[in-house]
Design a protein around this motif. Structure first.
Motif, PDB file in Angstrom:
ATOM      1  N   LEU A  56      12.402  22.925  44.922  1.00 17.10           N
ATOM      2  CA  LEU A  56      12.088  23.792  46.051  1.00 17.10           C
ATOM      3  C   LEU A  56      12.270  23.044  47.373  1.00 17.10           C
ATOM      4  O   LEU A  56      12.833  23.584  48.337  1.00 17.10           O
ATOM      5  CB  LEU A  56      10.652  24.310  45.930  1.00 17.10           C
ATOM      6  CG  LEU A  56      10.105  25.136  47.097  1.00 17.10           C
ATOM      7  CD1 LEU A  56      10.975  26.371  47.350  1.00 17.10           C
ATOM      8  CD2 LEU A  56       8.667  25.555  46.817  1.00 17.10           C
ATOM      9  N   SER A  57      11.827  21.811  47.428  1.00 13.93           N
ATOM     10  CA  SER A  57      11.998  20.997  48.638  1.00 13.93           C
ATOM     11  C   SER A  57      13.478  20.785  48.934  1.00 13.93           C
ATOM     12  O   SER A  57      13.902  20.794  50.103  1.00 13.93           O
ATOM     13  CB  SER A  57      11.304  19.643  48.465  1.00 13.93           C
ATOM     14  OG  SER A  57       9.915  19.813  48.289  1.00 13.93           O
ATOM     15  N   LEU A  58      14.290  20.598  47.880  1.00 12.63           N
ATOM     16  CA  LEU A  58      15.727  20.421  48.063  1.00 12.63           C
ATOM     17  C   LEU A  58      16.364  21.673  48.666  1.00 12.63           C
ATOM     18  O   LEU A  58      17.203  21.581  49.580  1.00 12.63           O
ATOM     19  CB  LEU A  58      16.382  20.089  46.725  1.00 12.63           C
ATOM     20  CG  LEU A  58      17.906  19.918  46.723  1.00 12.63           C
ATOM     21  CD1 LEU A  58      18.306  18.743  47.620  1.00 12.63           C
ATOM     22  CD2 LEU A  58      18.423  19.709  45.301  1.00 12.63           C
ATOM     23  N   VAL A  59      15.967  22.832  48.161  1.00  9.49           N
ATOM     24  CA  VAL A  59      16.495  24.089  48.701  1.00  9.49           C
ATOM     25  C   VAL A  59      16.108  24.249  50.164  1.00  9.49           C
ATOM     26  O   VAL A  59      16.936  24.646  51.005  1.00  9.49           O
ATOM     27  CB  VAL A  59      15.995  25.290  47.870  1.00  9.49           C
ATOM     28  CG1 VAL A  59      16.367  26.610  48.545  1.00  9.49           C
ATOM     29  CG2 VAL A  59      16.583  25.247  46.468  1.00  9.49           C
ATOM     30  N   GLN A  60      14.858  23.937  50.498  1.00  5.03           N
ATOM     31  CA  GLN A  60      14.410  24.037  51.889  1.00  5.03           C
ATOM     32  C   GLN A  60      15.179  23.071  52.792  1.00  5.03           C
ATOM     33  O   GLN A  60      15.498  23.394  53.934  1.00  5.03           O
ATOM     34  CB  GLN A  60      12.903  23.751  51.974  1.00  5.03           C
ATOM     35  CG  GLN A  60      12.036  24.843  51.365  1.00  5.03           C
ATOM     36  CD  GLN A  60      10.565  24.491  51.399  1.00  5.03           C
ATOM     37  OE1 GLN A  60      10.121  23.559  50.742  1.00  5.03           O
ATOM     38  NE2 GLN A  60       9.808  25.237  52.170  1.00  5.03           N
ATOM     39  N   TYR A  61      15.465  21.891  52.282  1.00  7.99           N
ATOM     40  CA  TYR A  61      16.195  20.887  53.064  1.00  7.99           C
ATOM     41  C   TYR A  61      17.614  21.361  53.365  1.00  7.99           C
ATOM     42  O   TYR A  61      18.151  21.116  54.452  1.00  7.99           O
ATOM     43  CB  TYR A  61      16.233  19.567  52.293  1.00  7.99           C
ATOM     44  CG  TYR A  61      16.992  18.461  52.990  1.00  7.99           C
ATOM     45  CD1 TYR A  61      16.407  17.751  54.037  1.00  7.99           C
ATOM     46  CD2 TYR A  61      18.297  18.141  52.614  1.00  7.99           C
ATOM     47  CE1 TYR A  61      17.102  16.745  54.694  1.00  7.99           C
ATOM     48  CE2 TYR A  61      18.998  17.145  53.256  1.00  7.99           C
ATOM     49  CZ  TYR A  61      18.396  16.444  54.295  1.00  7.99           C
ATOM     50  OH  TYR A  61      19.093  15.448  54.932  1.00  7.99           O
TER      51      TYR A  61
END
Length: 360
Positions: free
Chosen positions: A189-194
């Motif tokens: 999820l953090s990767l997608v947000q980044y």
């Protein structure tokens, strides 16, 4: 002069005590339902234009003669949000009860198996990059695409845990695997947000905060229908849940099919949590607080604990919905913000209580 205790008076005394205990629990549940009804009316009445309880009652009881503007405000604007709050409280609280009972962990909640982070990842993929498991479903209404993707990813997390533990792994291993999956999906999820653009990131963050403003009659019907199907199944297994809560794996001696019951209840728990998370977003603490308050009020007999848990969860969520509209005048705060702020002190209390209990 006191009468001697005989074989007939002892059972009669025990039966009277049991009847009194049952009546006390029934009255507590009835009182919770009354509080829930009052909170429900108050949440509908209060908003940008506050209605009186009499005006709300007129709309609900006699819509054909009610004021047209009041009718629109109640049924089109506020009723879906209030009903969604009610369904959210019921689903998450019941899901938390099942998790805590099956995993024998007082700090377990609906998202212990990674349902929340997996659902968040699914919603982020749909909102940020239009990547969806529902792309092969052209009949899916557009307003449900993100919710359906979040729901399917939440079920995927639970399915992975159950698949990896189908050989009879202990409840501790199930919990650890769920926590591991939670961190995996949180990282994704953090990767997608980044990688998302500013506009995409704003949509993702707003979804993750959890809000009732996305509620529609269609979403309420789907989530509410799932609760209506799941609740009778759970009630039918109330005796088995009480037995496994009291004796753990030894419940098999009493005829409880522990492994099958565990799979069934974890699946229902994931379905309930995944459904409301997909619609509303990530809402914390209701699944943790609701079951504990219910146990404090009516004890561990699941014939009463299930009903009390549903009522407490509904009260908590509807009151939180009410608070989102009155804390900051003119604005509606995210529901998760209120539930987290009110649930955090209770969570700290539970942790401290658990650490001080014998054998901790």
């Amino acid at each position: 002069m006191a009468l001697p205790l005989t074989e007939t008076t002892a059972p009669a005394s025990a039966e009277a005590h049991y009847d009194a205990s049952v009546m006390r629990r029934v009255l507590i549940i009835a009182a919770l339902l009354v509080v829930l009804a009052c909170a429900f009316i108050a949440d509908i009445a209060i908003g940008s234009g506050t209605l009186s309880p009499a005006e709300v009652a007129a709309v609900l009881l006699s819509p054909s003669t009610a004021d047209a503007s009041h009718l629109f405000v109640v049924w089109e604007l506020r009723m879906p949000m209030t009903l969604m709050a009610l369904v959210t409280g019921i689903a998450l609280s019941l899901s938390g009860l099942l998790m805590q009972t099956i995993l024998d962990n007082p700090l377990a909640e609906p998202f212990t198996l990674g349902v929340s982070s997996a659902a968040g990842f699914g919603a982020a993929l749909s909102l940020g990059f239009s990547v969806s498991l529902t792309s092969a479903m052209p009949w899916m209404p557009p307003e449900l695409l993100t919710a359906a993707n979040a729901f399917l990813f939440g079920l995927l997390a639970t399915g992975l845990v159950l698949a990896l533990t189908r050989g009879g792994t202990s409840v501790q291993a199930i919990t650890l695997l769920g926590i591991a999956l939670h961190f995996v999906f949180s990282s994704l999820l953090s990767l997608v947000q980044y990688m998302a653009s500013v506009d995409q990131l704003q949509s993702i963050v707003f979804w993750l905060m959890g809000s009732l403003q996305r509620a529609t009659w269609l979403k309420v019907s789907i989530a509410g229908g799932l609760c209506a199907v799941a609740l009778p199944i759970v009630l039918l297994n109330a005796w088995a849940l009480t037995t496994i809560r009291s004796f753990g794996e030894e419940a098999i001696v009493f005829g409880v099919r522990v492994r099958a019951l565990r799979i069934l209840m974890l699946t229902i728990s994931a379905l309930l949590a995944g459904a409301v998370t997909a619609v509303v977003g990530i809402i914390g603490f209701i699944g943790l607080v609701g079951p504990h308050v219910a146990r404090l009020l009516v004890g561990e007999d699941h014939r009463f604990t299930i009903a009390a848990t549903v009522a407490v969860g509904g009260v908590f969520a509807v009151l939180a919905s009410l608070a989102t509209k009155v804390i900051v005048p003119g604005a509606v705060l995210p529901l998760s913000m209120v539930t987290s702020l009110t649930g955090l002190p209770f969570f700290i209390f539970l942790v401290l209580r658990q650490s001080r209990s014998p054998g901790a």
